[in-house]
Design an enzyme around this catalytic site. Sequence first.
Site, mmCIF file in Angstrom:
data_model
loop_
_atom_site.group_PDB
_atom_site.id
_atom_site.type_symbol
_atom_site.label_atom_id
_atom_site.label_comp_id
_atom_site.label_asym_id
_atom_site.label_seq_id
_atom_site.Cartn_x
_atom_site.Cartn_y
_atom_site.Cartn_z
ATOM 1 N N HIS A 57 0.845 -1.023 0.066
ATOM 2 C CA HIS A 57 0.088 0.079 -0.133
ATOM 3 C C HIS A 57 0.920 1.104 0.013
ATOM 4 O O HIS A 57 1.074 1.582 0.928
ATOM 5 C CB HIS A 57 -1.056 0.006 1.148
ATOM 6 N N ASP A 307 2.697 -5.990 2.379
ATOM 7 C CA ASP A 307 1.497 -5.235 2.699
ATOM 8 C C ASP A 307 1.780 -3.768 3.133
ATOM 9 O O ASP A 307 1.162 -2.824 2.632
ATOM 10 C CB ASP A 307 0.665 -6.002 3.644
HETATM 11 FE FE FE2 Z 1 -3.412 -5.165 2.173
#
Ligand code: FE2
Length: 422
Positions: A57, A307
Amino acid sequence: MFDLLVKGGTLPDGTVADIGITGDRIAAVGRLDAEAGRVIDATGDLVAPPFVDPHFHMDATLSYGLPRVNASGTLLEGIALWGELRDIATVDDMVTRAVTYCDWAVSMGLLAIRTHVDTTPDHLRGVEAMLEVKRRVAPYLDLQLVAFPQDGLYRTKTGRQNLLRALDMGVDVVGGIPHFERTMEEGAESLRDLGRIAAERGLMWDVHCDETDDPMSRHVETMAREVTRHGLGGRAAGSHLTSMHSMDNYYVSKLLPLIAESGMTAIPNPLINITLQGRHDSYPKRRGLTRVKEMQALGIPVGWGQDCVLDPWYSLGTADMLDVAFMGLHVAQMTHPAEMARCFTMITETNAQILNLAGYGLKSGDQASLVVLDAGTPVEALRLRPDRLAVVSRGKVVAERLRNDCRLALPGRPPAVRRRHG
Ligand code: FE2
């Protein structure tokens, strides 16, 4: 005559070879006695294709503490914090943070990243910012953008419309978050809708799917069905899949063959889910990692994703995929030598396969991108998470570091820090 020659390195399969590079391609691999514009001596070092992160992200990265820290440590408080931050962050803020992160990534030998971009707000500043970042880093880093409806495709009035706007602006991959829709039914409907959008537009599909401890969150079943229906196998990935950790074993025995049949891939994110999941449990606390070895046993490609780094969901991180695999190895109990070696493959070849990267690898004709590590083998690299001595992207050296060899620093005394065997 090569432009660049990487001499004497040990490849992940244990072969010792020289790699000759001409322009942005690997021209030859083997024992090479040729002149070169530049030679990197990799004798005794591990030479691997670059690390690949299939889940990130970047619109939120390096924002830890903004507007404040996540006090409960939960996924839901993280989403709420991000909901505030995305409306006060400017395009410039996001570009600056993301480009800094890309510099970190390059220094770690991480040269391809798939990042989810929040398409919820009508202003779409995150999309604008990430498209700009993609343009800036394009000469040395592959960035794939996923249109990610963080607040749900149907939970906001313009959720679906903004996802389509983002795809029209040039975002590469269709996202989704079915477990965050209002009801199970709407979650399933969102998957049918998004699968159709991906198929009609000829795009890849990557869904935040069942990122919850609820054993009844079973959207991956619907996703697998849609992947099969549209023939998206190999171009579709289920990210997180944490509810599978808590599901009934009998149900899973039916589910896994359906996933395998669809050809879809899976992306667990161990650093984040070992932190976020189980927060509603007393003891025992669930680990919240999906069933990695069980999926691999059925031939489902599973890669480790990162992530988050320093954002509303995660307070640490360094862009090092070896940290990601190290955590995954522990949580999934992949401690057999073959399983540890597979963890290294997951953050290189398997992740490249999940992203459908062309020309990835260390064969003649592949793109000339690689990383030289101060380790002898992939398993040693996982144990040490060592210095990246050189990083080459498309034939150009983009990062270099001096060898951290403490054996020379204090003669006669045992090394106090990381040390290689031999
Ligand atoms: Fe994610």
